[in-house]
Design a protein around this motif. Structure first.
Motif, PDB file in Angstrom:
ATOM      1  N   SER A  12       0.916  -1.258   0.031  1.00 56.91           N
ATOM      2  CA  SER A  12       0.131  -0.154  -0.134  1.00 56.91           C
ATOM      3  C   SER A  12       0.987   1.353  -0.217  1.00 56.91           C
ATOM      4  O   SER A  12       0.332   2.226  -0.352  1.00 56.91           O
ATOM      5  N   SER A  13       2.066   1.117   0.582  1.00 60.94           N
ATOM      6  CA  SER A  13       2.859   2.423   0.505  1.00 60.94           C
ATOM      7  C   SER A  13       3.694   2.776  -0.664  1.00 60.94           C
ATOM      8  O   SER A  13       4.030   3.969  -0.898  1.00 60.94           O
ATOM      9  N   MET A  14       3.466   1.644  -1.580  1.00 61.49           N
ATOM     10  CA  MET A  14       3.985   1.779  -3.151  1.00 61.49           C
ATOM     11  C   MET A  14       3.067   1.885  -4.099  1.00 61.49           C
ATOM     12  O   MET A  14       3.176   1.843  -5.235  1.00 61.49           O
ATOM     13  N   GLN A  15       1.696   1.977  -3.679  1.00 61.99           N
ATOM     14  CA  GLN A  15       0.729   2.065  -4.670  1.00 61.99           C
ATOM     15  C   GLN A  15       0.838   3.119  -5.905  1.00 61.99           C
ATOM     16  O   GLN A  15       1.191   4.438  -5.530  1.00 61.99           O
ATOM     17  N   MET A  16       0.546   2.851  -7.243  1.00 55.79           N
ATOM     18  CA  MET A  16       0.919   3.736  -8.377  1.00 55.79           C
ATOM     19  C   MET A  16      -0.505   4.956  -8.185  1.00 55.79           C
ATOM     20  O   MET A  16      -1.481   4.124  -8.120  1.00 55.79           O
ATOM     21  N   THR A  17      -0.223   6.064  -8.654  1.00 58.41           N
ATOM     22  CA  THR A  17      -1.380   6.988  -8.924  1.00 58.41           C
ATOM     23  C   THR A  17      -1.897   6.389 -10.255  1.00 58.41           C
ATOM     24  O   THR A  17      -1.232   5.704 -10.967  1.00 58.41           O
ATOM     25  N   ASP A  18      -2.807   7.081 -10.875  1.00 56.69           N
ATOM     26  CA  ASP A  18      -3.226   6.641 -12.166  1.00 56.69           C
ATOM     27  C   ASP A  18      -2.263   6.994 -13.164  1.00 56.69           C
ATOM     28  O   ASP A  18      -2.264   6.229 -14.116  1.00 56.69           O
ATOM     29  N   GLU A  19      -1.836   8.364 -13.058  1.00 55.01           N
ATOM     30  CA  GLU A  19      -0.979   8.855 -13.910  1.00 55.01           C
ATOM     31  C   GLU A  19       0.508   7.733 -14.035  1.00 55.01           C
ATOM     32  O   GLU A  19       0.802   7.279 -15.084  1.00 55.01           O
ATOM     33  N   GLN A  20       0.971   7.261 -12.738  1.00 59.71           N
ATOM     34  CA  GLN A  20       1.974   6.360 -12.878  1.00 59.71           C
ATOM     35  C   GLN A  20       1.536   5.049 -13.551  1.00 59.71           C
ATOM     36  O   GLN A  20       2.450   4.318 -14.067  1.00 59.71           O
ATOM     37  N   PHE A  21       0.255   4.409 -13.041  1.00 53.90           N
ATOM     38  CA  PHE A  21       0.113   3.237 -13.676  1.00 53.90           C
ATOM     39  C   PHE A  21      -0.022   3.377 -15.248  1.00 53.90           C
ATOM     40  O   PHE A  21       0.448   2.275 -15.956  1.00 53.90           O
ATOM     41  N   PHE A  22      -0.501   4.399 -15.896  1.00 55.96           N
ATOM     42  CA  PHE A  22      -0.767   4.481 -17.102  1.00 55.96           C
ATOM     43  C   PHE A  22       0.719   4.679 -17.759  1.00 55.96           C
ATOM     44  O   PHE A  22       0.878   3.936 -18.780  1.00 55.96           O
ATOM     45  N   ASP A  23       1.717   5.263 -17.180  1.00 57.05           N
ATOM     46  CA  ASP A  23       3.068   4.941 -17.599  1.00 57.05           C
ATOM     47  C   ASP A  23       3.415   4.001 -17.521  1.00 57.05           C
ATOM     48  O   ASP A  23       4.367   3.373 -18.700  1.00 57.05           O
ATOM     49  N   PHE A  24       3.222   3.218 -16.462  1.00 56.28           N
ATOM     50  CA  PHE A  24       3.679   1.980 -16.245  1.00 56.28           C
ATOM     51  C   PHE A  24       3.320   0.909 -17.545  1.00 56.28           C
ATOM     52  O   PHE A  24       4.128   0.274 -18.100  1.00 56.28           O
ATOM     53  N   CYS A  25       1.892   1.102 -17.845  1.00 62.05           N
ATOM     54  CA  CYS A  25       1.419   0.189 -18.881  1.00 62.05           C
ATOM     55  C   CYS A  25       2.103   0.884 -20.281  1.00 62.05           C
ATOM     56  O   CYS A  25       2.586  -0.260 -21.297  1.00 62.05           O
ATOM     57  N   GLN A  26       2.065   2.021 -20.388  1.00 62.98           N
ATOM     58  CA  GLN A  26       2.992   2.562 -21.781  1.00 62.98           C
ATOM     59  C   GLN A  26       4.371   2.079 -22.135  1.00 62.98           C
ATOM     60  O   GLN A  26       4.910   1.693 -22.960  1.00 62.98           O
ATOM     61  N   VAL A  27       5.084   1.945 -20.832  1.00 62.73           N
ATOM     62  CA  VAL A  27       6.439   1.402 -20.877  1.00 62.73           C
ATOM     63  C   VAL A  27       6.544   0.025 -21.158  1.00 62.73           C
ATOM     64  O   VAL A  27       7.280  -0.559 -21.864  1.00 62.73           O
ATOM     65  N   ASN A  28       5.481  -0.803 -20.878  1.00 67.27           N
ATOM     66  CA  ASN A  28       5.464  -2.192 -20.892  1.00 67.27           C
ATOM     67  C   ASN A  28       4.238  -2.412 -21.959  1.00 67.27           C
ATOM     68  O   ASN A  28       3.381  -3.427 -21.851  1.00 67.27           O
ATOM     69  N   ARG A  29       4.258  -1.704 -23.080  1.00 65.64           N
ATOM     70  CA  ARG A  29       3.030  -1.774 -23.958  1.00 65.64           C
ATOM     71  C   ARG A  29       2.867  -2.973 -24.651  1.00 65.64           C
ATOM     72  O   ARG A  29       1.940  -3.416 -25.152  1.00 65.64           O
TER      73      ARG A  29
END
Length: 194
Positions: A12-29
């Motif tokens: 829970s201390s490392m949960q991604m924001t919506d923006e970070q999750f979107f970026d994570f998905c883009q980097v791992n497209r």
């Protein structure tokens, strides 16, 4: 190759924001990634060739109908949507009424749009467990805007029809399924999917 989704739990201390999750998905497209309402990330394996062909066939039938109908737009399985629960989901195919889509800002349309499609389809791959797919369909049915969902189980030649507020309906080996009043005139030819 993975046979079922890999679930990654994030503290829970490392949960991604919506923006970070979107970026994570883009980097791992090249990966198909979803996140549930609890922040767990699922990385789905690529479909087999046969399932990919069936997904394409369904999307083609839906796309041809949508072009003629003109009241909404279709999305493929690589599209993520942000649900009201906070989950980000990617149905195998879906359709949204233009008036609902156009109500979103251009910024919202660019990322994981905060909207649940009016119509969604999930196609069970041979390696998929049916229970999590049914749970995902039930999750969709609680969302604002959803009107109809189909879970196509090729393995047992069944179609589960989901509508908000009513129990699922199961059709055994149907040749076709109607889009009902949600998609007037749309008839899915299942002989191309079995």
């Amino acid at each position: 190759m993975l046979s079922s989704p890999l679930v990654v739990q994030i503290p829970s201390s490392m949960q991604m924001t919506d923006e970070q999750f979107f970026d994570f998905c883009q980097v791992n497209r090249d990966l198909r990634i979803e996140r549930n309402q609890f922040g767990e990330i699922s990385i789905m394996p690529p479909t087999g060739s046969e399932t990919g062909n069936r997904n394409f066939n369904f999307a083609l039938q839906l796309g041809v109908w949508a072009e003629k109908d003109g009241t909404g737009i279709c999305f493929d399985s690589s599209t993520g949507f942000k649900l009201s629960t906070g989950a980000e989901r990617s149905p195998d195919a879906c359709w949204i009424k233009l008036e609902r889509w156009n109500a979103l800002s251009p910024e919202q349309q660019q990322k994981f749009a905060p909207i649940c499609p009016d119509f969604i389809v999930e196609l069970r791959s041979p390696s998929d467990n049916l229970k999590p797919l049914k749970e995902k369909m039930e999750e969709y049915m609680k969302e604002p805007g959803i009107q109809l969902g189909l879970l196509i189980d090729r393995k047992h030649r069944r179609v589960y029809i989901y509508r908000p507020g009513v129990p699922e309906e199961c059709l055994e080996n149907p040749a076709t399924v109607s889009g009902e009043s949600v998609l007037p005139g749309f008839v899915l030819n299942l002989n191309k999917l079995w």
